[in-house]
Design an enzyme around this catalytic site. Structure first.
Site, PDB file in Angstrom:
ATOM      1  NE  ARG A  17      -3.665  -0.367   2.189  1.00  7.51           N
ATOM      2  CZ  ARG A  17      -4.692  -0.593   1.376  1.00  7.51           C
ATOM      3  NH1 ARG A  17      -5.159   0.379   0.608  1.00  7.51           N
ATOM      4  NH2 ARG A  17      -5.262  -1.767   1.316  1.00  7.51           N
ATOM      5  CB  THR A  24      -1.848   7.216  -3.313  1.00 11.18           C
ATOM      6  OG1 THR A  24      -1.293   5.893  -3.417  1.00 11.18           O
ATOM      7  CG2 THR A  24      -0.921   8.201  -4.022  1.00 11.18           C
ATOM      8  CG  ASP A  81       1.741  -8.697  10.100  1.00 14.97           C
ATOM      9  OD1 ASP A  81       2.248  -9.673   9.498  1.00 14.97           O
ATOM     10  OD2 ASP A  81       1.611  -7.580   9.586  1.00 14.97           O
ATOM     11  CG  ASP A  88       5.327  -9.086  11.295  1.00 14.62           C
ATOM     12  OD1 ASP A  88       6.089  -9.127  10.315  1.00 14.62           O
ATOM     13  OD2 ASP A  88       4.883  -8.033  11.783  1.00 14.62           O
TER      14      ASP A  88
END
Length: 209
Positions: free
Chosen positions: A104, A108, A200, A203
Site C-alpha cells: 500500500r 495515496t 500480523d 510476522d
C-alpha cells in the site's frame, strides 16, 4: 453478488483457536496454517468436475471417477499467503503456483503491484487466491485485478480469517469471485487490524516484527 462460505468444520475451528493464541510459536503457527489450508482446500475444491474412467483393481476392471477438465492454479498474495500454499499442494500436487506481491502506497494508500508471476495458461485454469487475512480487502481486490488483467477468469478467494469490511470490499470490486473463509470476525480497529484476529500473519509465520 459473489457467495461467501464460512467453514464451521470442528477441526478448522479448533486449529484457528490455536492459531490465534499469542502463545503459539512461529513453528507451530506455520504448521497450523498449512493444516488449516489443507482442510479448507477440501471445501474449496468440492465443485471440481469428475469424469468416468476405467480402472483395473487387483480383482477386476471397474468404472471409477477422476477429476476432469479444469486445471488448477494457486496464487498466494505475498508474503503471508505463502504459508497456505503447501496445504493446497498436498491435495492437488499438480497445481501450478503463481505469486503476487502488493503493498500500500503510504501517500495515496492505493495498492501497488511489485511482483507478479503467473502460469502462462492462466485463462484456462481455475485460480485459487490465498491470503490468510482479509482485512480492508484493498490488497486482495487489487491482486484479483492484476490476475484478471493477465487473463484470469475463474477465480476463488480463500482466507482463514476475514473482517466484514474486507468481504464487502472484495464483493463490490469482484462480484464474480466467491470467498471462502475459516471465520468471519467482528470488525477492523483504528489501525486496520482484524478484531479479535490473530495479529500480523506474515510476522507470525516468519518470526519478524
Amino acid at each position: 453478488m459473489s457467495k461467501v462460505f464460512e467453514m464451521d468444520h470442528p477441526l478448522i475451528q479448533h486449529k484457528l483457536s490455536l492459531l490465534r493464541s499469542v502463545e503459539t510459536s512461529s513453528k507451530d503457527f506455520r504448521e497450523l496454517t498449512e493444516e488449516i489450508a489443507m482442510l479448507m482446500g477440501y471445501e474449496v475444491t468440492r465443485d471440481l468436475p469428475l469424469e468416468e474412467v476405467e480402472v483395473q483393481t487387483p480383482i477386476c476392471a471397474m468404472k471409477a471417477k477422476m477429476i476432469a477438465g479444469k486445471k488448477l492454479g494457486i496464487v498466494p498474495v505475498l508474503r503471508a499467503g505463502l504459508g497456505m500454499v503447501e496445504g493446497f499442494l498436498r491435495l492437488v500436487p499438480t497445481a501450478r503456483v503463481g505469486h503476487i506481491g502488493v503493498y500500500r502506497d503510504p501517500e495515496t494508500f492505493k495498492p501497488v503491484e511489485y511482483y507478479c508471476k503467473l502460469p502462462a495458461d492462466i485463462g484456462e485454469r481455475e485460480l485459487i487466491v490465498l491470503d490468510p487475512m482479509l482485512a480492508t480487502g484493498g490488497s486482495a481486490a487489487a491482486a484479483i485485478d492484476f490476475i484478471k488483467e493477465r487473463g484470469g477468469k475463474n477465480i476463488k478467494m480463500v482466507c482463514m480469517i476475514a473482517a466484514p469490511e474486507g468481504i464487502k470490499a472484495v464483493q463490490e470490486a469482484h462480484p464474480d469471485v466467491d470467498i471462502f473463509v475459516g471465520c468471519i470476525d467482528e470488525c477492523l480497529n483504528d489501525h486496520a487490524y482484524i478484531v479479535p484476529g490473530l495479529g500480523d500473519a506474515g510476522d507470525r509465520l516468519f518470526g519478524t516484527k
